[in-house]
Design a protein around this motif. Structure first.
Motif, PDB file in Angstrom:
ATOM      1  N   CYS A 112       2.564  -4.029  11.422  1.00 27.17           N
ATOM      2  CA  CYS A 112       1.756  -3.435  10.355  1.00 27.17           C
ATOM      3  C   CYS A 112       1.461  -1.973  10.661  1.00 27.17           C
ATOM      4  O   CYS A 112       1.566  -1.102   9.786  1.00 27.17           O
ATOM      5  CB  CYS A 112       0.443  -4.188  10.193  1.00 27.17           C
ATOM      6  N   ALA A 113       1.108  -1.692  11.915  1.00 24.35           N
ATOM      7  CA  ALA A 113       0.790  -0.327  12.311  1.00 24.35           C
ATOM      8  C   ALA A 113       2.002   0.584  12.110  1.00 24.35           C
ATOM      9  O   ALA A 113       1.892   1.719  11.660  1.00 24.35           O
ATOM     10  CB  ALA A 113       0.342  -0.296  13.769  1.00 24.35           C
ATOM     11  N   LEU A 114       3.177   0.011  12.394  1.00 21.57           N
ATOM     12  CA  LEU A 114       4.425   0.751  12.217  1.00 21.57           C
ATOM     13  C   LEU A 114       4.670   1.051  10.745  1.00 21.57           C
ATOM     14  O   LEU A 114       4.966   2.185  10.361  1.00 21.57           O
ATOM     15  CB  LEU A 114       5.570  -0.090  12.785  1.00 21.57           C
ATOM     16  N   LEU A 115       4.527   0.031   9.918  1.00 23.80           N
ATOM     17  CA  LEU A 115       4.762   0.180   8.480  1.00 23.80           C
ATOM     18  C   LEU A 115       3.815   1.207   7.882  1.00 23.80           C
ATOM     19  O   LEU A 115       4.162   1.930   6.961  1.00 23.80           O
ATOM     20  CB  LEU A 115       4.573  -1.159   7.769  1.00 23.80           C
ATOM     21  N   LEU A 116       2.578   1.227   8.388  1.00 24.48           N
ATOM     22  CA  LEU A 116       1.573   2.113   7.810  1.00 24.48           C
ATOM     23  C   LEU A 116       1.477   3.433   8.563  1.00 24.48           C
ATOM     24  O   LEU A 116       0.575   4.222   8.325  1.00 24.48           O
ATOM     25  CB  LEU A 116       0.215   1.416   7.801  1.00 24.48           C
ATOM     26  N   LYS A 117       2.417   3.657   9.491  1.00 25.00           N
ATOM     27  CA  LYS A 117       2.494   4.924  10.215  1.00 25.00           C
ATOM     28  C   LYS A 117       1.188   5.300  10.893  1.00 25.00           C
ATOM     29  O   LYS A 117       0.736   6.444  10.847  1.00 25.00           O
ATOM     30  CB  LYS A 117       2.927   6.049   9.267  1.00 25.00           C
ATOM     31  N   LEU A 118       0.561   4.306  11.478  1.00 18.09           N
ATOM     32  CA  LEU A 118      -0.637   4.576  12.271  1.00 18.09           C
ATOM     33  C   LEU A 118      -0.203   5.289  13.550  1.00 18.09           C
ATOM     34  O   LEU A 118       0.686   4.804  14.247  1.00 18.09           O
ATOM     35  CB  LEU A 118      -1.342   3.259  12.623  1.00 18.09           C
ATOM     36  N   PRO A 119      -0.789   6.458  13.847  1.00 21.83           N
ATOM     37  CA  PRO A 119      -0.391   7.180  15.071  1.00 21.83           C
ATOM     38  C   PRO A 119      -0.533   6.288  16.299  1.00 21.83           C
ATOM     39  O   PRO A 119      -1.482   5.514  16.411  1.00 21.83           O
ATOM     40  CB  PRO A 119      -1.391   8.342  15.119  1.00 21.83           C
ATOM     41  N   SER A 120       0.416   6.443  17.222  1.00 25.68           N
ATOM     42  CA  SER A 120       0.527   5.465  18.307  1.00 25.68           C
ATOM     43  C   SER A 120      -0.678   5.457  19.228  1.00 25.68           C
ATOM     44  O   SER A 120      -0.960   4.456  19.879  1.00 25.68           O
ATOM     45  CB  SER A 120       1.793   5.741  19.115  1.00 25.68           C
ATOM     46  N   PHE A 147       0.796  -1.228   0.000  1.00 22.35           N
ATOM     47  CA  PHE A 147       0.000   0.000   0.000  1.00 22.35           C
ATOM     48  C   PHE A 147       0.831   1.282   0.000  1.00 22.35           C
ATOM     49  O   PHE A 147       0.536   2.182  -0.785  1.00 22.35           O
ATOM     50  CB  PHE A 147      -0.998  -0.020   1.143  1.00 22.35           C
ATOM     51  N   PRO A 148       1.863   1.363   0.835  1.00 23.68           N
ATOM     52  CA  PRO A 148       2.688   2.577   0.761  1.00 23.68           C
ATOM     53  C   PRO A 148       3.262   2.773  -0.633  1.00 23.68           C
ATOM     54  O   PRO A 148       3.385   3.905  -1.112  1.00 23.68           O
ATOM     55  CB  PRO A 148       3.802   2.304   1.779  1.00 23.68           C
ATOM     56  N   LEU A 149       3.594   1.677  -1.314  1.00 24.96           N
ATOM     57  CA  LEU A 149       4.138   1.785  -2.661  1.00 24.96           C
ATOM     58  C   LEU A 149       3.086   2.310  -3.623  1.00 24.96           C
ATOM     59  O   LEU A 149       3.380   3.017  -4.577  1.00 24.96           O
ATOM     60  CB  LEU A 149       4.646   0.428  -3.131  1.00 24.96           C
ATOM     61  N   ALA A 150       1.819   1.945  -3.366  1.00 25.26           N
ATOM     62  CA  ALA A 150       0.763   2.321  -4.297  1.00 25.26           C
ATOM     63  C   ALA A 150       0.273   3.751  -4.061  1.00 25.26           C
ATOM     64  O   ALA A 150       0.028   4.489  -5.005  1.00 25.26           O
ATOM     65  CB  ALA A 150      -0.399   1.344  -4.184  1.00 25.26           C
ATOM     66  N   VAL A 151       0.110   4.146  -2.798  1.00 26.37           N
ATOM     67  CA  VAL A 151      -0.492   5.464  -2.549  1.00 26.37           C
ATOM     68  C   VAL A 151       0.521   6.498  -2.090  1.00 26.37           C
ATOM     69  O   VAL A 151       0.150   7.637  -1.827  1.00 26.37           O
ATOM     70  CB  VAL A 151      -1.626   5.375  -1.504  1.00 26.37           C
ATOM     71  N   GLY A 152       1.791   6.141  -1.986  1.00 26.83           N
ATOM     72  CA  GLY A 152       2.792   7.090  -1.526  1.00 26.83           C
ATOM     73  C   GLY A 152       2.992   6.983  -0.028  1.00 26.83           C
ATOM     74  O   GLY A 152       2.049   6.660   0.689  1.00 26.83           O
ATOM     75  N   PRO A 153       4.216   7.273   0.437  1.00 31.54           N
ATOM     76  CA  PRO A 153       4.552   6.994   1.832  1.00 31.54           C
ATOM     77  C   PRO A 153       4.211   8.099   2.814  1.00 31.54           C
ATOM     78  O   PRO A 153       4.596   8.019   3.977  1.00 31.54           O
ATOM     79  CB  PRO A 153       6.066   6.772   1.769  1.00 31.54           C
ATOM     80  N   GLY A 154       3.506   9.141   2.403  1.00 27.47           N
ATOM     81  CA  GLY A 154       3.208  10.230   3.334  1.00 27.47           C
ATOM     82  C   GLY A 154       2.382   9.751   4.517  1.00 27.47           C
ATOM     83  O   GLY A 154       1.415   9.023   4.326  1.00 27.47           O
ATOM     84  N   PRO A 155       2.762  10.150   5.744  1.00 30.68           N
ATOM     85  CA  PRO A 155       2.086   9.631   6.929  1.00 30.68           C
ATOM     86  C   PRO A 155       0.619  10.044   6.997  1.00 30.68           C
ATOM     87  O   PRO A 155      -0.189   9.335   7.568  1.00 30.68           O
ATOM     88  CB  PRO A 155       2.878  10.223   8.090  1.00 30.68           C
ATOM     89  N   ASP A 156       0.257  11.189   6.400  1.00 25.75           N
ATOM     90  CA  ASP A 156      -1.135  11.612   6.514  1.00 25.75           C
ATOM     91  C   ASP A 156      -2.072  10.675   5.758  1.00 25.75           C
ATOM     92  O   ASP A 156      -3.133  10.319   6.255  1.00 25.75           O
ATOM     93  CB  ASP A 156      -1.305  13.063   6.040  1.00 25.75           C
ATOM     94  N   ILE A 157      -1.639  10.275   4.536  1.00 23.25           N
ATOM     95  CA  ILE A 157      -2.478   9.324   3.780  1.00 23.25           C
ATOM     96  C   ILE A 157      -2.452   7.959   4.450  1.00 23.25           C
ATOM     97  O   ILE A 157      -3.488   7.361   4.741  1.00 23.25           O
ATOM     98  CB  ILE A 157      -1.971   9.154   2.329  1.00 23.25           C
ATOM     99  N   LEU A 158      -1.227   7.474   4.720  1.00 25.76           N
ATOM    100  CA  LEU A 158      -1.083   6.115   5.258  1.00 25.76           C
ATOM    101  C   LEU A 158      -1.819   5.958   6.574  1.00 25.76           C
ATOM    102  O   LEU A 158      -2.537   4.987   6.794  1.00 25.76           O
ATOM    103  CB  LEU A 158       0.398   5.788   5.447  1.00 25.76           C
TER     104      LEU A 158
END
Lengths: 202, 252, 227
Positions: C122-130, C42-53
């Motif tokens: 997974c939460a880490l990879l997708l930059k889900l706020p802690s 998913f980060p590869l598809a939509v871009g790695p910005g934390p706001d989207i992810l």
């Protein structure tokens, strides 16, 4: 001897064709019922209907016992053996699932002639050997009624002899057997019934 | 003592009964549907807000209501089939499912068409439209499972279990979708929730609902008769009923 | 049959299934790798910005959960059906629904539990706020049993059909919708700082209800399939 099973007016149809109709019989303790018929006559369907695996189009099957599932051993075409597990594990787990927790699996494997192969995965054994694992049921089970679909399949002549000897012991002790077999029996039971179902009786 | 019952139902009785009812139901359906739609589409007054575009409710609302009730009917016939082991109930399931799915599709399509002038878009993730879409998925699942089995009896039993699982899920799905909708969209304009309708619009709507109901019943009766014939094709009573036709068909 | 021996049968089914899976280690590892890969695509598809992810993280993890449940569905009954053990289970003197429950537990251990364990990664990879991690974990613990139970119903219905894959997804995915909605709703609530416990509680309730009813549906479905 008392009655074990009463079957009344069973009807089976497949794809609009009548396999058998108005099929009735009773089974007493000590009886052997040999069901005969050509391929596709409905022998397996009949056996599966007797144990409640298949629903037929009409008729009743009546067990003269409340907890009929404990009165029954059924063995179909498939052995019911896990290829990944060893012979020993298969026997142990199978017995436990059937409700016999304290069997001696080594003894059973010795009886069916699989000693020395007990720690091989069942998938590496031959079809006849896998069949023997499944057949250990007939040595530990206390159920009076055996319903066996082609029990001699894949067995060698020693295996067939062993099995027929076990059948004789079972009926002598008051058990009953319903079976199909293309091979003629070399053993002559005292109370043998033959039931012939013909594929087309219209 | 334990008994396995393999009951023997009498399909020919049901076949003849449905045959006797069918013309009456079909005629009543034609009458009420015609009356309801003509009244609704031609004579009922236009809406003061939506103009003539509101008239689609005379199709949309009846089909949406029926789609839901037919799914419940599907699950009930599945339950009857399981509990009393009636094969007739299994066939009813096979007769109801495609009718229900079609009505669901019509309600979805009319909803989308109505959405265009109201929301300016063909599809809005409105709670009711979304629920309807999921209902369509559930119908498709039942149909797909039924047809995946080569033996229709097993197919009907399997589809029946799925329908029962589905009907337990429907209230949960409805509730969750509504909750999701309020969470994400706040207050959208819902054309569905309106002040009480004027009688001049309500009566044609009620008649249309009745008409669609009768139409669904007629279709289901007809499908049920076909299903009985298909399943019983080689039974003697069919030969008696259609002796002449069958012989002719064999000769040609 | 006594109560005690039925529980023996329950644990025997579980033990047998776990032993079979342990002989084929790849069956244990592959779902884990599958989840990790889906999540990292998913980060590869939509871009790695934390706001989207961060916004899509819950959805992605839950969709991965649905897929991995479906992926493991084949294993539930297929082999048992082919080798005849399913037939024997049906004829066993123990309640079939209890044995079906054992199957559901095994499925959860192999597809639900790995997800719970992998969730932090997974939460880490997708930059889900802690602040939402704990809620995500709670929804997974409460929700994945529903996945396993409903997947088992579908798998039992389609086991005799041979080519079940696409059909199975068609049958099951609509039934998973409430789960998806409440789980992502809970995490979203945690993200914006409102109480997430009502949704988590709701999920737990649904989970218990499903676990209570599903074994009966699975048992009925097995009986149809061995017919």
């Amino acid at each position: 001897m008392s009655t074990l099973l009463t079957v009344k007016q069973l009807v089976s149809q497949r794809a609009g064709r009548t396999l058998f109709a108005d099929l009735s019989f009773t089974l007493q303790h000590g009886d052997v019922l040999h069901i005969e018929g050509v391929n596709g006559a409905g022998k397996s369907t009949l056996l599966r209907a007797l144990v409640g695996l298949v629903q037929l189009q009409g008729g009743t099957v009546e067990y003269h016992h409340d907890d009929w599932r404990t009165q029954l051993v059924f063995m179909g075409h498939k052995a019911g053996i896990k290829a990944e597990l060893t012979a020993l594990e298969n026997v142990t787990l199978q017995a436990r699932l059937d409700g016999y927790a304290d069997v001696d699996p080594w003894q059973l494997l010795a009886t069916v002639g699989l000693l020395g192969l007990e720690d091989l995965p069942a998938g590496q054994l031959s079809a006849g050997q896998q069949r023997r694992i499944a057949l250990t049921r007939l040595w530990y089970s206390a159920a009076p009624l055996w319903v066996l679909d082609e029990p001699f399949t894949a067995l060698d002549s020693d295996g067939i002899a062993l099995l027929q000897q076990r059948f004789a012991e079972h009926t002598a002790a008051g058990g009953a057997i319903i079976m199909t077999s293309h091979q003629s029996l070399t053993w002559q039971p005292d109370q043998l019934q033959r039931l012939r179902i013909s594929g087309d009786d219209e | 003592m334990w008994r396995w019952l393999h009951p023997y139902a009498k399909p020919e009785v049901v076949y003849r009964l449905l045959g006797r009812w069918l013309p009456w139901v079909a005629a009543a359906a034609a009458l009420t549907l015609g009356a309801g739609l003509v009244w609704g589409l031609v004579f009922a007054p236009a809406d003061y807000q939506q103009g003539d575009s509101y008239r689609i409710i005379f199709v949309h609302v009846p089909t949406a209501m029926l789609s839901m009730s037919l799914y419940v009917a599907l699950a009930i016939s599945a339950l009857v089939g399981r509990v009393w082991q009636l094969k007739m109930a299994d066939w009813a399931l096979a007769a109801i499912a495609p009718v229900g799915a079609t009505l669901t599709f019509i309600s979805l399509a009319t909803g989308a068409i109505w959405g265009k002038p109201m929301w300016g878009t063909w599809w809005e993730w409105d709670a009711r439209l979304t629920s309807q879409l999921i209902l369509l998925f559930l119908y498709i699942g039942v149909l797909a499972l039924y047809h995946a089995f080569s033996d229709n009896r097993n197919g009907a039993k399997a589809a029946g279990i799925l329908a029962m699982v589905g009907v337990i899920n429907i209230p949960i799905i409805r509730y969750s979708v509504e909750w999701w909708n309020t969470l994400h969209q706040g207050a959208t304009l819902t054309v569905f929730e309106r002040p009480p309708m004027a009688n001049s619009m309500l009566f044609p709507l009620l008649i249309s609902i009745l008409g669609f109901g009768l139409l669904a019943a007629a279709l289901i009766f007809h499908r049920m008769r076909n299903e009985i014939l298909r399943q019983e094709l080689r039974r003697p009573w069919v030969k008696n009923e259609f002796g002449k036709e069958l012989n002719e068909a064999e000769r040609t | 049959m006594t109560q005690a021996s039925s529980w023996t049968a329950f644990s025997t089914v579980m033990r047998r299934d776990l032993m079979v899976v342990m002989r084929r280690r790849s069956d244990v590892l592959n779902p884990l790798l599958f989840i990790l890969m889906v999540v990292s695509l998913f980060p590869l598809a939509v871009g790695p910005g934390p706001d989207i992810l961060g916004r899509i993280a819950t959805g992605v993890i839950w969709v991965a959960a649905l897929l991995s449940a479906l992926l493991g569905s084949e294993r539930l009954f297929r082999d048992d059906f082919l080798d005849g053990t399913l037939e024997q289970l049906t004829l066993s003197p123990h309640p079939l629904s209890l044995l079906a429950a054992a199957k559901i537990v095994v499925h959860w251990l192999l597809s639900g539990l790995p997800l719970v364990i992998l969730a932090p990664i997974c939460a880490l990879l997708l930059k889900l706020p802690s602040e939402a991690w704990l809620t995500l974990l709670a929804t997974l613990v409460a929700g994945t049993p529903i996945l396993s139970a409903i997947t088992a119903i579908g798998a039992a219905l389609t086991v005799s059909l041979g080519r079940g894959g696409a059909l199975l997804s068609l049958l099951l995915l609509p039934l998973f919708i409430p789960l998806l909605i409440f789980a992502s709703g809970a995490v979203e609530a945690a993200l914006v700082g409102t109480a997430a416990w009502p949704q988590v509680l709701l999920l737990t309730g649904l989970s218990l209800l499903t676990l209570l009813l599903a074994p009966f549906a699975v048992a009925a479905a097995i009986r149809v399939s061995v017919n």
